[in-house]
Structure formats: structure tokens, C-alpha cells
Design a protein around this motif. Sequence first.
Motif, PDB file in Angstrom:
ATOM      1  N   LEU A 135      49.080   4.654 -43.412  1.00  0.00           N
ATOM      2  CA  LEU A 135      49.412   3.675 -44.441  1.00  0.00           C
ATOM      3  C   LEU A 135      48.191   2.811 -44.711  1.00  0.00           C
ATOM      4  N   HIS A 136      47.733   2.801 -45.960  1.00  0.00           N
ATOM      5  CA  HIS A 136      46.659   1.901 -46.393  1.00  0.00           C
ATOM      6  C   HIS A 136      47.350   0.714 -47.066  1.00  0.00           C
ATOM      7  N   LEU A 137      47.405  -0.395 -46.341  1.00  0.00           N
ATOM      8  CA  LEU A 137      48.238  -1.528 -46.763  1.00  0.00           C
ATOM      9  C   LEU A 137      47.392  -2.708 -47.201  1.00  0.00           C
ATOM     10  N   THR A 138      47.750  -3.264 -48.362  1.00  0.00           N
ATOM     11  CA  THR A 138      47.149  -4.514 -48.833  1.00  0.00           C
ATOM     12  C   THR A 138      48.248  -5.561 -48.919  1.00  0.00           C
ATOM     13  N   ILE A 139      48.072  -6.640 -48.169  1.00  0.00           N
ATOM     14  CA  ILE A 139      49.026  -7.749 -48.195  1.00  0.00           C
ATOM     15  C   ILE A 139      48.416  -8.895 -48.995  1.00  0.00           C
ATOM     16  N   ASN A 140      49.101  -9.287 -50.060  1.00  0.00           N
ATOM     17  CA  ASN A 140      48.708 -10.459 -50.840  1.00  0.00           C
ATOM     18  C   ASN A 140      49.636 -11.609 -50.483  1.00  0.00           C
ATOM     19  N   ALA A 141      49.069 -12.787 -50.366  1.00  0.00           N
ATOM     20  CA  ALA A 141      49.854 -13.935 -49.912  1.00  0.00           C
ATOM     21  C   ALA A 141      50.420 -14.711 -51.105  1.00  0.00           C
ATOM     22  N   THR A 142      51.605 -15.266 -50.908  1.00  0.00           N
ATOM     23  CA  THR A 142      52.145 -16.226 -51.852  1.00  0.00           C
ATOM     24  C   THR A 142      51.215 -17.436 -51.885  1.00  0.00           C
ATOM     25  N   LYS A 143      50.952 -17.940 -53.088  1.00  0.00           N
ATOM     26  CA  LYS A 143      50.052 -19.085 -53.218  1.00  0.00           C
ATOM     27  C   LYS A 143      50.870 -20.369 -53.345  1.00  0.00           C
TER      28      LYS A 143
END
Length: 198
Positions: A85-93
Amino acid sequence: ATACDSYVWNGKTYTTSGDYTYTTTAANGCDSIVTLHLTINNTQYAEVTATACDSYVWNGQTYTASGDYTYTTTATNGCDSIVTLHLTINATKYTEETVTACDSYTWNGETYTTSGDYVYTTVASNGCDSIITLHLTINVTKYTEETVTACDNYTWNGETYTESGEYTYTTTATNGCDSIVTLHLTINATKYAEETVT
């Protein structure tokens, strides 16, 4: 024999399916020829690319950081099935604004007339929530009234009035908003009379 990826037989490693022979000397002094019928099944590799906000659940595991993760299971051929799994986690701002206004404040199309904390949620450039908290203080305009009766004229806040009426004066209150004073003014005229006597 059936094996995954490779098979070691008589000191030799085989990585492809096929029939292989091994010749040695039997106890009777003649050749002993052994044929290996080999089936090689390969480990299966797969890749998954995912982007998520704050966290991502994959195969029962919750991930909160970007990275490469692997999961191993058994494929239908009995060998490993390895998925990466190539995972990108973006955070809530999260952002905050602090505002002081007089009487009302319009924010994101909504007009507020009381102090308080208000939340507005939109979509950030990374595709996740952008949550803005407004800390709002509403100060009110102060209204006061004065009623005065005077003779001929009345001077109020540097202005002289000679007629009855209602007059307003606007200044700034201690809370930074307008202070509006209304003067209810009655002007009574001095009466002049004459008498002639002989």
C-alpha cells in the motif's frame, strides 16, 4: 513436488516448473535415475495507491501517517500474496480567527449578532476538511437620550440650537463602538411686551 518461487533438490535450486532428472549409483551398482516433476508457483505481488484524510483503514489496521505498508496473505496457488500500500495521509486543517465587531458581523455569508465561538467547515486544497473557528466578540452601539428645555437657545456639544426638535450626536464609546446621544430639545422664547403710559 510443488513449491513457491524455488525448490532445492539434490543441492541444486530450481526456479521454474519442469521435469528434472538426477542420476546416482544404486546399491546394485547400476544407475539410479530419479525424475522430478516440479511445479513452481510464484509469490504474487500487487500494489495499491490510496490517499485519505487523517487516517486510513486497510486490512483491519488503521494508519495515520503516509508511507508504504505491506500485507501478506495466501494466494489461490498456495503461495504468498504480498500487497504493498502506497499511502498518502492528508491532515484536516484547523485555523482560528479572533474578531471584535460592533452590533453584528458577517462571516462566510452568515450574520452574527451575539458573541461566541462559531465553526465553518470547507474543503482545503489537499481535499480534506478545513475547519475554521471564529472567536467573536460583539460590542453594542450605546444609545442615550437627553431632554432639555431652554430659553431662546441651547448649546450642546459645541453646536447652538435655536429651535425645538430632536438632535443626535455620535461619538465613540469605551467599547470602540458608536455612542449615539439623542437630544429632545424644547426652546421657549423670551416674551417681550411694551406699555405706553401718559
